[in-house]
Each structure stands twice: as structure tokens, then as C-alpha cells.
Design a protein around this motif. Structure first.
Motif, mmCIF file in Angstrom:
data_model
loop_
_atom_site.group_PDB
_atom_site.id
_atom_site.type_symbol
_atom_site.label_atom_id
_atom_site.label_comp_id
_atom_site.label_asym_id
_atom_site.label_seq_id
_atom_site.Cartn_x
_atom_site.Cartn_y
_atom_site.Cartn_z
ATOM 1 N N MET A 1 0.840 -1.187 0.000
ATOM 2 C CA MET A 1 0.000 0.000 0.000
ATOM 3 C C MET A 1 0.884 1.249 0.000
ATOM 4 S SD MET A 1 -2.811 1.409 2.740
ATOM 5 C CE MET A 1 -3.730 -0.080 2.783
ATOM 6 N N GLU A 2 0.480 2.222 -0.754
ATOM 7 C CA GLU A 2 1.230 3.456 -0.892
ATOM 8 C C GLU A 2 0.906 4.406 0.261
ATOM 9 O OE1 GLU A 2 2.032 5.882 -4.772
ATOM 10 O OE2 GLU A 2 -0.040 6.152 -4.160
ATOM 11 N N GLU A 3 1.935 4.955 0.886
ATOM 12 C CA GLU A 3 1.731 5.936 1.949
ATOM 13 C C GLU A 3 1.743 7.332 1.340
ATOM 14 O OE1 GLU A 3 3.244 6.041 6.364
ATOM 15 O OE2 GLU A 3 4.847 6.616 4.991
ATOM 16 N N LEU A 4 0.797 8.135 1.761
ATOM 17 C CA LEU A 4 0.695 9.502 1.249
ATOM 18 C C LEU A 4 1.080 10.486 2.338
ATOM 19 C CD1 LEU A 4 -2.532 8.609 -0.489
ATOM 20 C CD2 LEU A 4 -0.629 9.613 -1.703
ATOM 21 N N VAL A 5 1.667 11.599 1.911
ATOM 22 C CA VAL A 5 2.146 12.616 2.832
ATOM 23 C C VAL A 5 1.509 13.946 2.478
ATOM 24 C CG1 VAL A 5 4.186 13.813 3.721
ATOM 25 C CG2 VAL A 5 4.374 11.438 2.984
ATOM 26 N N VAL A 6 0.889 14.584 3.469
ATOM 27 C CA VAL A 6 0.456 15.971 3.333
ATOM 28 C C VAL A 6 1.587 16.785 3.947
ATOM 29 C CG1 VAL A 6 -1.206 17.717 4.070
ATOM 30 C CG2 VAL A 6 -1.993 15.431 3.428
ATOM 31 N N TYR A 7 2.035 17.790 3.234
ATOM 32 C CA TYR A 7 3.198 18.554 3.691
ATOM 33 C C TYR A 7 2.920 20.051 3.621
ATOM 34 C CZ TYR A 7 3.945 19.057 -1.326
ATOM 35 O OH TYR A 7 3.783 19.339 -2.650
ATOM 36 N N ILE A 8 3.629 20.765 4.479
ATOM 37 C CA ILE A 8 3.579 22.220 4.462
ATOM 38 C C ILE A 8 5.000 22.712 4.286
ATOM 39 C CG2 ILE A 8 2.971 24.320 5.722
ATOM 40 C CD1 ILE A 8 0.999 22.535 7.357
ATOM 41 N N LEU A 9 5.185 23.544 3.283
ATOM 42 C CA LEU A 9 6.471 24.159 3.015
ATOM 43 C C LEU A 9 6.432 25.606 3.476
ATOM 44 C CD1 LEU A 9 7.073 23.005 -0.679
ATOM 45 C CD2 LEU A 9 7.778 21.849 1.429
ATOM 46 N N TYR A 10 7.599 26.145 3.798
ATOM 47 C CA TYR A 10 7.693 27.552 4.185
ATOM 48 C C TYR A 10 8.874 28.189 3.476
ATOM 49 C CZ TYR A 10 8.251 31.763 6.969
ATOM 50 O OH TYR A 10 8.376 33.067 7.354
ATOM 51 N N SER A 11 8.636 29.356 2.900
ATOM 52 C CA SER A 11 9.697 30.159 2.302
ATOM 53 C C SER A 11 9.992 31.312 3.251
ATOM 54 C CB SER A 11 9.261 30.716 0.943
ATOM 55 O OG SER A 11 10.197 31.684 0.487
ATOM 56 N N GLU A 12 11.092 31.214 3.957
ATOM 57 C CA GLU A 12 11.466 32.257 4.911
ATOM 58 C C GLU A 12 11.750 33.573 4.201
ATOM 59 O OE1 GLU A 12 14.426 32.631 8.768
ATOM 60 O OE2 GLU A 12 14.532 30.871 7.481
ATOM 61 N N LYS A 13 12.377 33.480 3.061
ATOM 62 C CA LYS A 13 12.744 34.676 2.287
ATOM 63 C C LYS A 13 11.515 35.504 1.921
ATOM 64 C CE LYS A 13 15.330 35.911 -1.891
ATOM 65 N NZ LYS A 13 16.097 35.387 -3.019
ATOM 66 N N PHE A 14 10.405 34.847 1.599
ATOM 67 C CA PHE A 14 9.194 35.548 1.157
ATOM 68 C C PHE A 14 8.039 35.450 2.162
ATOM 69 C CE2 PHE A 14 11.543 34.480 -2.693
ATOM 70 C CZ PHE A 14 11.566 35.706 -3.332
ATOM 71 N N ASP A 15 8.254 34.755 3.285
ATOM 72 C CA ASP A 15 7.235 34.543 4.315
ATOM 73 C C ASP A 15 5.945 33.973 3.711
ATOM 74 O OD1 ASP A 15 6.259 34.529 6.943
ATOM 75 O OD2 ASP A 15 5.343 36.506 6.712
ATOM 76 N N LYS A 16 6.103 32.881 2.955
ATOM 77 C CA LYS A 16 4.977 32.218 2.284
ATOM 78 C C LYS A 16 4.922 30.754 2.698
ATOM 79 C CE LYS A 16 3.699 35.480 -0.665
ATOM 80 N NZ LYS A 16 2.415 36.113 -0.610
ATOM 81 N N ASN A 17 3.706 30.208 2.736
ATOM 82 C CA ASN A 17 3.480 28.779 2.979
ATOM 83 C C ASN A 17 2.927 28.143 1.716
ATOM 84 O OD1 ASN A 17 4.068 28.811 5.776
ATOM 85 N ND2 ASN A 17 2.028 29.582 6.196
ATOM 86 N N TYR A 18 3.157 26.847 1.597
ATOM 87 C CA TYR A 18 2.563 26.067 0.515
ATOM 88 C C TYR A 18 2.185 24.709 1.093
ATOM 89 C CZ TYR A 18 1.880 23.486 -3.774
ATOM 90 O OH TYR A 18 1.327 22.730 -4.764
ATOM 91 N N THR A 19 0.986 24.253 0.798
ATOM 92 C CA THR A 19 0.508 22.963 1.281
ATOM 93 C C THR A 19 0.207 22.057 0.096
ATOM 94 O OG1 THR A 19 -0.490 24.035 3.200
ATOM 95 C CG2 THR A 19 -1.275 21.829 2.659
ATOM 96 N N GLY A 20 0.623 20.807 0.185
ATOM 97 C CA GLY A 20 0.356 19.849 -0.881
ATOM 98 C C GLY A 20 0.363 18.437 -0.334
ATOM 99 N N PHE A 21 0.161 17.470 -1.230
ATOM 100 C CA PHE A 21 0.299 16.072 -0.824
ATOM 101 C C PHE A 21 0.964 15.284 -1.937
ATOM 102 C CE2 PHE A 21 -3.646 15.451 -3.140
ATOM 103 C CZ PHE A 21 -3.586 14.138 -3.563
ATOM 104 N N THR A 22 1.609 14.202 -1.546
ATOM 105 C CA THR A 22 2.385 13.400 -2.486
ATOM 106 C C THR A 22 2.588 11.997 -1.921
ATOM 107 O OG1 THR A 22 4.454 13.326 -3.746
ATOM 108 C CG2 THR A 22 4.610 14.116 -1.502
#
Length: 85
Positions: A1-22
């Protein structure tokens, strides 16, 4: 079975978040930081992973990702980031 990951990224330089899954966080992270040639994350490099959650079902991962992109989810991310910095 494939394990899926929901992740949150952060760009300190631009103070931005990004959320995705893979199903392959390492390759996806590489894509966001190095390999990708189009898309939102390209403009805000470099990114760092600030949070991950693991799921067995794609539907669960998609539901969690969708929640994290809502107002309540963004509040959760803000609190999470504040506690981890």
C-alpha cells in the motif's frame, strides 16, 4: 500500500506557505526547490518542510490538504509555525 504525505512548506525569504500532498516527499520537495520550471512554488524558492502528516488513503490526504487551505487550516498552520520557530 502506498503511503501519502500531506506537507507544508515555508519560504522564509518571502514569508509564504505552501501545502500539498504526495506519495514521494523527497522527489516532490526536489521539484519545488530545484527541478520545477513552472507553478506557484517556483517564485518563492528556497522552501523548507515545516510539517508532514502521513495517510494510508488518498481520500484522507486530499481531505486534510483541502482543510489546511481553508481559513481554519491557515490558522492551524500559523500556530504550528509559531510554536516551531
Amino acid at each position: 500500500m502506498e503511503e501519502l504525505v500531506v506537507y507544508i512548506l515555508y519560504s522564509e525569504k518571502f514569508d509564504k506557505n505552501y501545502t500539498g500532498f504526495t506519495s514521494n516527499l523527497i522527489e516532490r520537495f526536489k521539484s519545488h526547490n530545484e527541478l520545477g520550471i513552472k507553478g506557484y512554488t517556483l517564485k518563492f524558492r528556497p522552501w523548507k518542510v515545516i510539517h508532514v502528516e502521513f495517510f494510508d488513503l488518498k481520500s484522507e490526504a486530499m481531505k486534510r490538504e483541502k482543510f489546511l487551505k481553508t481559513g481554519s487550516g491557515r490558522k492551524f498552520i500559523k500556530i504550528l509555525f509559531k510554536n516551531n520557530s
